[in-house]
Write an enzyme that holds these catalytic residues in place. Structure first.
Site, PDB file in Angstrom:
ATOM      1  N   THR A  37       0.842  -1.207   0.000  1.00  0.00           N
ATOM      2  CA  THR A  37       0.000   0.000   0.000  1.00  0.00           C
ATOM      3  C   THR A  37       0.876   1.257   0.000  1.00  0.00           C
ATOM      4  OG1 THR A  37      -1.486   1.322   1.394  1.00  0.00           O
ATOM      5  CG2 THR A  37      -0.154  -0.312   2.526  1.00  0.00           C
ATOM      6  N   ASP A  38       0.317   2.366  -0.484  1.00  0.00           N
ATOM      7  CA  ASP A  38       1.065   3.633  -0.436  1.00  0.00           C
ATOM      8  C   ASP A  38       1.273   4.108   1.002  1.00  0.00           C
ATOM      9  OD1 ASP A  38      -1.500   4.553   0.179  1.00  0.00           O
ATOM     10  OD2 ASP A  38      -1.558   6.082  -1.397  1.00  0.00           O
ATOM     11  N   GLU A  39       0.493   3.546   1.943  1.00  0.00           N
ATOM     12  CA  GLU A  39       0.634   3.995   3.337  1.00  0.00           C
ATOM     13  C   GLU A  39       1.996   3.650   3.919  1.00  0.00           C
ATOM     14  OE1 GLU A  39      -2.329   3.735   6.204  1.00  0.00           O
ATOM     15  OE2 GLU A  39      -3.990   4.039   4.808  1.00  0.00           O
ATOM     16  N   TYR A  41      -1.591  -0.511  11.095  1.00  0.00           N
ATOM     17  CA  TYR A  41      -1.902  -1.133   9.799  1.00  0.00           C
ATOM     18  C   TYR A  41      -0.736  -0.951   8.831  1.00  0.00           C
ATOM     19  CZ  TYR A  41      -3.502  -1.277   4.963  1.00  0.00           C
ATOM     20  OH  TYR A  41      -3.585  -1.516   3.609  1.00  0.00           O
ATOM     21  N   LYS A  96       1.831  -3.703   7.132  1.00  0.00           N
ATOM     22  CA  LYS A  96       1.963  -3.859   5.677  1.00  0.00           C
ATOM     23  C   LYS A  96       3.422  -3.638   5.241  1.00  0.00           C
ATOM     24  CE  LYS A  96      -0.831  -4.477   2.958  1.00  0.00           C
ATOM     25  NZ  LYS A  96      -1.412  -5.741   2.396  1.00  0.00           N
TER      26      LYS A  96
HETATM   27  P1  NAD Z   1     -10.883  -5.832   2.448  1.00  0.00           P
HETATM   28  O1  NAD Z   1     -10.799  -5.589   3.907  1.00  0.00           O
HETATM   29  O2  NAD Z   1     -12.082  -5.417   1.691  1.00  0.00           O
HETATM   30  O3  NAD Z   1     -10.672  -7.381   2.142  1.00  0.00           O
HETATM   31  C1  NAD Z   1      -9.709  -8.157   2.802  1.00  0.00           C
HETATM   32  C2  NAD Z   1     -10.046  -9.620   2.531  1.00  0.00           C
HETATM   33  O4  NAD Z   1      -9.039 -10.445   3.160  1.00  0.00           O
HETATM   34  C3  NAD Z   1     -11.392 -10.053   3.113  1.00  0.00           C
HETATM   35  O5  NAD Z   1     -12.101 -10.814   2.173  1.00  0.00           O
HETATM   36  C4  NAD Z   1     -11.008 -10.908   4.324  1.00  0.00           C
HETATM   37  O6  NAD Z   1     -11.961 -11.909   4.630  1.00  0.00           O
HETATM   38  C5  NAD Z   1      -9.695 -11.503   3.847  1.00  0.00           C
HETATM   39  N1  NAD Z   1      -8.834 -11.926   4.959  1.00  0.00           N
HETATM   40  C6  NAD Z   1      -8.506 -11.221   6.073  1.00  0.00           C
HETATM   41  N2  NAD Z   1      -7.715 -11.949   6.864  1.00  0.00           N
HETATM   42  C7  NAD Z   1      -7.506 -13.138   6.226  1.00  0.00           C
HETATM   43  C8  NAD Z   1      -6.747 -14.295   6.521  1.00  0.00           C
HETATM   44  N3  NAD Z   1      -6.049 -14.393   7.668  1.00  0.00           N
HETATM   45  N4  NAD Z   1      -6.752 -15.321   5.640  1.00  0.00           N
HETATM   46  C9  NAD Z   1      -7.473 -15.248   4.489  1.00  0.00           C
HETATM   47  N5  NAD Z   1      -8.221 -14.187   4.166  1.00  0.00           N
HETATM   48  C10 NAD Z   1      -8.222 -13.143   5.018  1.00  0.00           C
HETATM   49  O7  NAD Z   1      -9.567  -5.172   1.843  1.00  0.00           O
HETATM   50  P2  NAD Z   1      -9.293  -4.456   0.446  1.00  0.00           P
HETATM   51  O8  NAD Z   1      -9.576  -3.021   0.586  1.00  0.00           O
HETATM   52  O9  NAD Z   1      -9.901  -5.249  -0.631  1.00  0.00           O
HETATM   53  O10 NAD Z   1      -7.690  -4.609   0.398  1.00  0.00           O
HETATM   54  C11 NAD Z   1      -7.090  -5.731  -0.249  1.00  0.00           C
HETATM   55  C12 NAD Z   1      -5.577  -5.573  -0.188  1.00  0.00           C
HETATM   56  O11 NAD Z   1      -5.184  -4.364  -0.831  1.00  0.00           O
HETATM   57  C13 NAD Z   1      -5.012  -5.496   1.217  1.00  0.00           C
HETATM   58  O12 NAD Z   1      -3.790  -6.196   1.236  1.00  0.00           O
HETATM   59  C14 NAD Z   1      -4.777  -4.001   1.434  1.00  0.00           C
HETATM   60  O13 NAD Z   1      -3.731  -3.788   2.357  1.00  0.00           O
HETATM   61  C15 NAD Z   1      -4.389  -3.574   0.037  1.00  0.00           C
HETATM   62  N6  NAD Z   1      -4.665  -2.165  -0.320  1.00  0.00           N
HETATM   63  C16 NAD Z   1      -5.917  -1.653  -0.157  1.00  0.00           C
HETATM   64  C17 NAD Z   1      -6.185  -0.348  -0.596  1.00  0.00           C
HETATM   65  C18 NAD Z   1      -7.565   0.266  -0.457  1.00  0.00           C
HETATM   66  O14 NAD Z   1      -7.710   1.442  -0.745  1.00  0.00           O
HETATM   67  N7  NAD Z   1      -8.587  -0.472  -0.073  1.00  0.00           N
HETATM   68  C19 NAD Z   1      -5.158   0.418  -1.167  1.00  0.00           C
HETATM   69  C20 NAD Z   1      -3.883  -0.141  -1.291  1.00  0.00           C
HETATM   70  C21 NAD Z   1      -3.659  -1.440  -0.876  1.00  0.00           C
HETATM   71  O1  DAU Z   2      -3.874   4.567   0.912  1.00  0.00           O
HETATM   72  C1  DAU Z   2      -4.194   3.211   0.805  1.00  0.00           C
HETATM   73  C2  DAU Z   2      -5.007   2.803   2.006  1.00  0.00           C
HETATM   74  O2  DAU Z   2      -6.267   3.439   1.861  1.00  0.00           O
HETATM   75  C3  DAU Z   2      -5.187   1.298   2.138  1.00  0.00           C
HETATM   76  O3  DAU Z   2      -3.928   0.706   2.330  1.00  0.00           O
HETATM   77  C4  DAU Z   2      -6.124   0.967   3.294  1.00  0.00           C
HETATM   78  O4  DAU Z   2      -6.370  -0.424   3.360  1.00  0.00           O
HETATM   79  C5  DAU Z   2      -7.432   1.700   3.080  1.00  0.00           C
HETATM   80  O5  DAU Z   2      -8.283   1.484   4.175  1.00  0.00           O
HETATM   81  C6  DAU Z   2      -7.200   3.204   2.895  1.00  0.00           C
HETATM   82  O6  DAU Z   2      -6.732   3.805   4.103  1.00  0.00           O
HETATM   83  P1  DAU Z   2      -7.254   5.259   4.572  1.00  0.00           P
HETATM   84  O7  DAU Z   2      -7.053   5.378   6.019  1.00  0.00           O
HETATM   85  O8  DAU Z   2      -6.720   6.317   3.680  1.00  0.00           O
HETATM   86  O9  DAU Z   2      -8.821   5.072   4.196  1.00  0.00           O
HETATM   87  P2  DAU Z   2     -10.154   5.489   4.958  1.00  0.00           P
HETATM   88  O10 DAU Z   2     -11.273   5.254   4.011  1.00  0.00           O
HETATM   89  O11 DAU Z   2     -10.247   4.870   6.309  1.00  0.00           O
HETATM   90  O12 DAU Z   2      -9.959   7.055   5.151  1.00  0.00           O
HETATM   91  C7  DAU Z   2      -9.768   7.911   4.044  1.00  0.00           C
HETATM   92  C8  DAU Z   2      -9.654   9.336   4.584  1.00  0.00           C
HETATM   93  O13 DAU Z   2     -10.911   9.711   5.135  1.00  0.00           O
HETATM   94  C9  DAU Z   2      -8.641   9.465   5.695  1.00  0.00           C
HETATM   95  O14 DAU Z   2      -7.978  10.724   5.593  1.00  0.00           O
HETATM   96  C10 DAU Z   2      -9.473   9.443   6.960  1.00  0.00           C
HETATM   97  C11 DAU Z   2     -10.778  10.074   6.515  1.00  0.00           C
HETATM   98  N1  DAU Z   2     -11.976   9.565   7.226  1.00  0.00           N
HETATM   99  C12 DAU Z   2     -12.194   8.237   7.247  1.00  0.00           C
HETATM  100  C13 DAU Z   2     -13.293   7.710   7.903  1.00  0.00           C
HETATM  101  C14 DAU Z   2     -13.508   6.216   7.937  1.00  0.00           C
HETATM  102  C15 DAU Z   2     -12.870  10.453   7.828  1.00  0.00           C
HETATM  103  O15 DAU Z   2     -12.683  11.674   7.786  1.00  0.00           O
HETATM  104  N2  DAU Z   2     -13.946   9.941   8.484  1.00  0.00           N
HETATM  105  C16 DAU Z   2     -14.193   8.602   8.552  1.00  0.00           C
HETATM  106  O16 DAU Z   2     -15.202   8.198   9.180  1.00  0.00           O
END
Ligand code: NAD
Ligand code: DAU
Length: 344
Positions: free
Chosen positions: A125-127, A149, A153
């Site tokens: 992730t970019d985080e 988190y 990662k």
């Molecule tokens: P999500 O939370 O929607 O899905 C995660 C999935 O992983 C779920 O289906 C969950 O059941 C499964 N899981 C969790 N623990 C597990 C385990 N121990 N064994 C098997 N399965 C398990 O997440 P997402 O937003 O789809 O993110 C997917 C991937 O992309 C993650 O690795 C996350 O770090 C990365 N990522 C997410 C974002 C974003 O914006 N959502 C951005 C960059 C990277």
């Molecule tokens: O940047 C990639 C990441 O993006 C992924 O690696 C993570 O899995 C994904 O959850 C996401 O992380 P963020 O923390 O950026 O996403 P989130 O949707 O939780 O929050 C986005 C922005 O919105 C952040 O600045 C916090 C703010 N926020 C979030 C929530 C849930 C609010 O202001 N209020 C809220 O209730």
């Protein structure tokens, strides 16, 4: 047939990828390995669960007995499985260590013995770069994760690299920016705010609302991964960013506009501890391989809002009937919203 293992394939990005992969690659057989945590849902795989080129296995990536044989039979592994919500990691980090770090270790150990493995894609992730005040993060930049988190990662990201450097496991690492699109669990800001706004509930905006995220459509993420499976160099890192930087307050206003709802729903609440101010990715490396994002952000956001408007059948059971979600919502927002009332 090419055997492809997708861990976390019942989650948001994973399920979109599985659907895309089955549509795009008639010669792929995809196995989804997913624990079905609160974030993993079989409904996300509706329409493809019975596809003869798809197999669903419920299991934990940290359980060697389940995960190792699936890795051993695969040519391509994509590890999406993770605990993913920053706010939950702040409340309780344990599951982030066992899944994101230890679970990745279990998969990598199995990958060392996998005779046909050509690609192991570690979805990072970019985080991991931490907060970026100005400019854009490049793949060679130092990692400065700032919450449990992103630290977990970053651990998995570097562990995956070490298996290339040490054992020549054909690992690549991808670092994507914030994704949006259909099937995103309604704890993340875009689906949470859309669904709250639909129901006329307050939108809890953290801090001053000026934090910036760069939004990537989940389909463009899938297209980038597909290209990288083919074209990437083992041991390398690839940023995947949408190039759509926007402040949270402006994003919130756009969502309200699209739904025709009043800005009085915006509720500034106490900030997320350690809240990263801004993420921004330099995507030169990926673009040099021929990828550009296809989605226009305004269209993609409108399409996403429309998806949630039409798919109450998907999110209402989570938000309104799932006791665990309601408990999480109370812990995360109950006091914050009460405090915002007092200060108003
Ligand atoms: P999500 O939370 O929607 O899905 C995660 C999935 O992983 C779920 O289906 C969950 O059941 C499964 N899981 C969790 N623990 C597990 C385990 N121990 N064994 C098997 N399965 C398990 O997440 P997402 O937003 O789809 O993110 C997917 C991937 O992309 C993650 O690795 C996350 O770090 C990365 N990522 C997410 C974002 C974003 O914006 N959502 C951005 C960059 C990277
Ligand atoms: O940047 C990639 C990441 O993006 C992924 O690696 C993570 O899995 C994904 O959850 C996401 O992380 P963020 O923390 O950026 O996403 P989130 O949707 O939780 O929050 C986005 C922005 O919105 C952040 O600045 C916090 C703010 N926020 C979030 C929530 C849930 C609010 O202001 N209020 C809220 O209730």
């Amino acid at each position: 047939m090419v055997n492809v293992l997708v861990t976390g394939g019942a989650g948001f990005i994973g399920s979109n990828f599985v659907r895309y992969a089955l549509e795009t690659h008639p010669d792929w057989h995809v196995t989804t390995l997913d624990k079905l945590t609160y974030a993993g849902r079989l409904e996300n795989l509706a329409g493809i669960l019975d596809d003869p080129r798809h197999r669903f296995v419920r299991g934990d990536i940290a359980d060697r007995d389940v995960a190792a044989p699936l890795v051993t039979e695969s040519e391509i592994v994509l590890n999406f499985a993770a605990e993913t919500h920053v706010d939950r990691s702040i409340l309780d980090a344990g599951a982030f260590i066992t899944t994101d770090v230890y679970g990745t270790f279990v998969l990598l150990e199995a990958a060392r013995q996998a005779p046909h493995l050509k690609r192991f894609v570690q979805i990072s992730t970019d985080e991991v770069y931490g907060s970026v005040a100005e400019g854009a993060s490049r793949e060679t930049d130092e990692l400065r994760p700032r919450n449990p988190y992103s630290a977990s990662k970053a651990g998995a990201d570097r562990l995956a690299y070490s298996y290339w450097a040490t054992y020549r496991v054909p690992v690549i690492i991808t670092r994507a920016s914030n994704n949006y699109g259909p099937y995103q669990f309604p704890e993340k800001v875009i689906p949470l705010f859309i669904t709250n706004a639909i129901d006329g509930l307050p939108l809890p905006l953290y801090g001053d609302g000026l934090n910036v995220r760069d939004w990537l459509h989940v389909r463009d993420h899938g297209r980038a991964l597909d290209l990288l499976i083919d074209r990437a160099e083992s041991g390398e890192v690839y940023n995947i960013g949408g190039g759509n930087e926007i402040r949270n307050i402006d994003l919130t206003r756009r969502i309200l506009q699209l739904l025709g709802r009043s800005e009085t729903l915006i509720r500034p609440v106490p900030d997320r501890p350690g809240h990263d101010r801004r993420y921004c990715l330099d995507t030169t490396r990926l673009r040099s391989l021929g990828w550009t994002p296809a989605a226009d952000f305004a269209d993609g956001l409108a399409e996403t809002v429309a998806w949630y408007e039409n798919r109450g059948d998907w999110w209402r059971p989570i938000k309104q009937q799932d006791a665990a979600f309601r408990e999480y919502y109370d812990v995360q927002y109950g006091r914050r919203l009460a405090e915002s009332h007092k200060s108003a």
